[in-house]
Design a protein around this motif. Sequence first.
Motif, mmCIF file in Angstrom:
data_model
loop_
_atom_site.group_PDB
_atom_site.id
_atom_site.type_symbol
_atom_site.label_atom_id
_atom_site.label_comp_id
_atom_site.label_asym_id
_atom_site.label_seq_id
_atom_site.Cartn_x
_atom_site.Cartn_y
_atom_site.Cartn_z
ATOM 1 N N ALA A 62 30.722 39.742 39.630
ATOM 2 C CA ALA A 62 31.439 38.561 40.123
ATOM 3 C C ALA A 62 30.507 37.353 40.213
ATOM 4 O O ALA A 62 30.888 36.230 39.885
ATOM 5 C CB ALA A 62 32.058 38.861 41.488
ATOM 6 N N ASP A 76 28.652 35.193 36.236
ATOM 7 C CA ASP A 76 29.518 34.950 35.086
ATOM 8 C C ASP A 76 28.704 34.186 34.038
ATOM 9 O O ASP A 76 27.501 33.979 34.180
ATOM 10 C CB ASP A 76 30.772 34.196 35.503
ATOM 11 C CG ASP A 76 30.478 32.765 35.950
ATOM 12 O OD1 ASP A 76 31.426 31.980 36.091
ATOM 13 O OD2 ASP A 76 29.298 32.434 36.155
ATOM 14 N N VAL A 94 35.326 32.719 42.713
ATOM 15 C CA VAL A 94 35.939 34.018 43.023
ATOM 16 C C VAL A 94 35.049 34.833 43.971
ATOM 17 O O VAL A 94 35.546 35.691 44.698
ATOM 18 C CB VAL A 94 36.212 34.805 41.721
ATOM 19 C CG1 VAL A 94 34.916 35.279 41.068
ATOM 20 C CG2 VAL A 94 37.111 35.985 41.991
ATOM 21 N N SER A 113 36.118 34.478 47.440
ATOM 22 C CA SER A 113 37.376 35.169 47.692
ATOM 23 C C SER A 113 37.146 36.671 47.867
ATOM 24 O O SER A 113 37.753 37.308 48.726
ATOM 25 C CB SER A 113 38.335 34.917 46.511
ATOM 26 O OG SER A 113 39.505 35.680 46.643
ATOM 27 N N LEU A 114 36.254 37.228 47.062
ATOM 28 C CA LEU A 114 35.995 38.673 47.132
ATOM 29 C C LEU A 114 35.059 39.032 48.282
ATOM 30 O O LEU A 114 35.162 40.110 48.857
ATOM 31 C CB LEU A 114 35.388 39.152 45.810
ATOM 32 C CG LEU A 114 36.316 39.136 44.593
ATOM 33 C CD1 LEU A 114 35.521 39.393 43.319
ATOM 34 C CD2 LEU A 114 37.415 40.170 44.742
ATOM 35 N N PRO A 136 41.883 35.019 52.589
ATOM 36 C CA PRO A 136 41.546 35.633 51.310
ATOM 37 C C PRO A 136 42.279 35.027 50.134
ATOM 38 O O PRO A 136 41.892 35.225 49.003
ATOM 39 C CB PRO A 136 41.948 37.101 51.512
ATOM 40 C CG PRO A 136 42.996 37.067 52.570
ATOM 41 C CD PRO A 136 42.612 35.944 53.481
ATOM 42 N N SER A 193 42.836 31.722 49.553
ATOM 43 C CA SER A 193 42.375 30.417 49.088
ATOM 44 C C SER A 193 40.964 30.130 49.542
ATOM 45 O O SER A 193 40.615 28.986 49.769
ATOM 46 C CB SER A 193 43.307 29.319 49.574
ATOM 47 O OG SER A 193 43.335 29.301 50.989
ATOM 48 N N ARG A 216 37.676 29.117 49.046
ATOM 49 C CA ARG A 216 36.866 28.532 47.997
ATOM 50 C C ARG A 216 35.684 27.833 48.641
ATOM 51 O O ARG A 216 35.834 27.182 49.659
ATOM 52 C CB ARG A 216 37.679 27.520 47.190
ATOM 53 C CG ARG A 216 38.734 28.193 46.347
ATOM 54 C CD ARG A 216 39.423 27.201 45.414
ATOM 55 N NE ARG A 216 40.408 27.900 44.608
ATOM 56 C CZ ARG A 216 40.123 28.471 43.458
ATOM 57 N NH1 ARG A 216 38.912 28.429 42.989
ATOM 58 N NH2 ARG A 216 41.062 29.076 42.771
#
Lengths: 252, 221
Positions: free
Chosen positions: A158, A161, A213, A216-217, A240, A242, A244
């Motif tokens: 995650a 990237d 992401v 979020s994770l 969880p 939104s 950011r």
Amino acid sequence: MALLWLVLVLVVAGTIAAIRFRRRGGRQRALMVLCDRTGVEFSALDPFNDSNFLPFRLFGRGDTRGFENVIWDRGDDGAVRVFDYWFEERDDDGIGVKHDLTCAVVPLPFGVPPLAVVPRGMAEVTREPTETRTVTLDLDAFNRWFEVRAADPRAAVAFLDQRMMQALMRLPLRVAMHVNEDRMLLVAPSLEPGEMLLLLEASRAPAKRVPPVVASLYPPRPAVGPYERRWLQGSWSPDPTSARPNLSELGG
Amino acid sequence: MGIWLIVVLALIVLIVVGGIASYNRFVSQRNLIKDAWANIDTELRRRYDLIPNLVATVQGYAAHEKEVFENVTRARAAATAATGSPAAQAAAEGPFVAALRQLLAVAENYPELKANENFLALQAELSNTEDRLQTARRFYNANVRDYNSRVQSFPSMIVARFGNFEPEEFFEVDESLRGDAGVPRVDFSSMSNPAPVTPPAAAPGEPSAAQGGEPPPPPPS
């Protein structure tokens, strides 16, 4: 004759210590001058009281240790800073080995398990001694340059990237990156004053390219209270759907 | 003679121990792949659960776009019902993603809808879910790649054959959904009122350039 040898040894040891002291002082003065010219704050001693609480085992290594030559952007609260860190390890015979490192610390808006991205061939002293698994990513060039170890391989995938991998490959300095909870740590063997300023500037780039992401994770750890226990169990997030990161808080 | 016997026995023990370790590692990898697939399934279900609210919100502003709504509802039902191999799931995802893009393209025609708080929240949640799905897919494919390499490499392939470990399938997005330079195409030929529409910046199911979808440049020397 024995007395002569003793005097000789003391003179040599004293000379070496004096040379080291002068070299260290010269480096510090050069850094002070550079910071003054570029408008960067400098402190010979660590003015921040959270350095010993950074979530990295590196800062607990050694029998003695210290933070010095801390630099940060003027007007900033020092959350993003570069500093020299040294620690000395003694063996059973009492012989000490001193390690000098330059570190950059950057806050992150999430809380990931331990993750390390280390250039292949980098000195062992910079490695975080945590139990992790080796992760192979989907960019061969990155895998050739770096070794990735993570307590949670999913967090590594995650976090790293394509954009993040490119940002790390483009860093102007050869540094190891460690991430734990809400802090990113960039570590290198002791850098020259100019390189320290470069590290201060370059340290923000990877933090800005962290994929949204990840927040979020792996939401940030809440303050001590009723939700902290659930966060530790991995079952709570403030939002969880939104979550950011507000990367603008990092400035730059 | 005695020494040779000891050497042979030691070699046999090494081979057996190595074989057991390799077999256990295959089992761990297969379980990891199953776990990774479960993560993908969770994110897919999360995405499917957003669709009824999204359709209802868009219907409030564009009730006449019945064909679009029917397409996305039908595709969602088919994708939800798809079970079994990753290839079958990926094949069911194709029409669903295309229908969803068409729905979002329709929404671009209605400024009031684009300003609707509920629609914006659903869109943000959909985007977040796509990011999580992308991460889950990368994690799954990475584990499959490592597992398949071991299944097909010597000498672990010997253990794989004895243990009936077969190569696993990757979970890949249908290439036909990709346009030039990775920008997805939206088919307006079935729409009753084909007004000019700006394609969404980050189409669902596809990595945008901001997410690193473009190929990386060669590493600096």
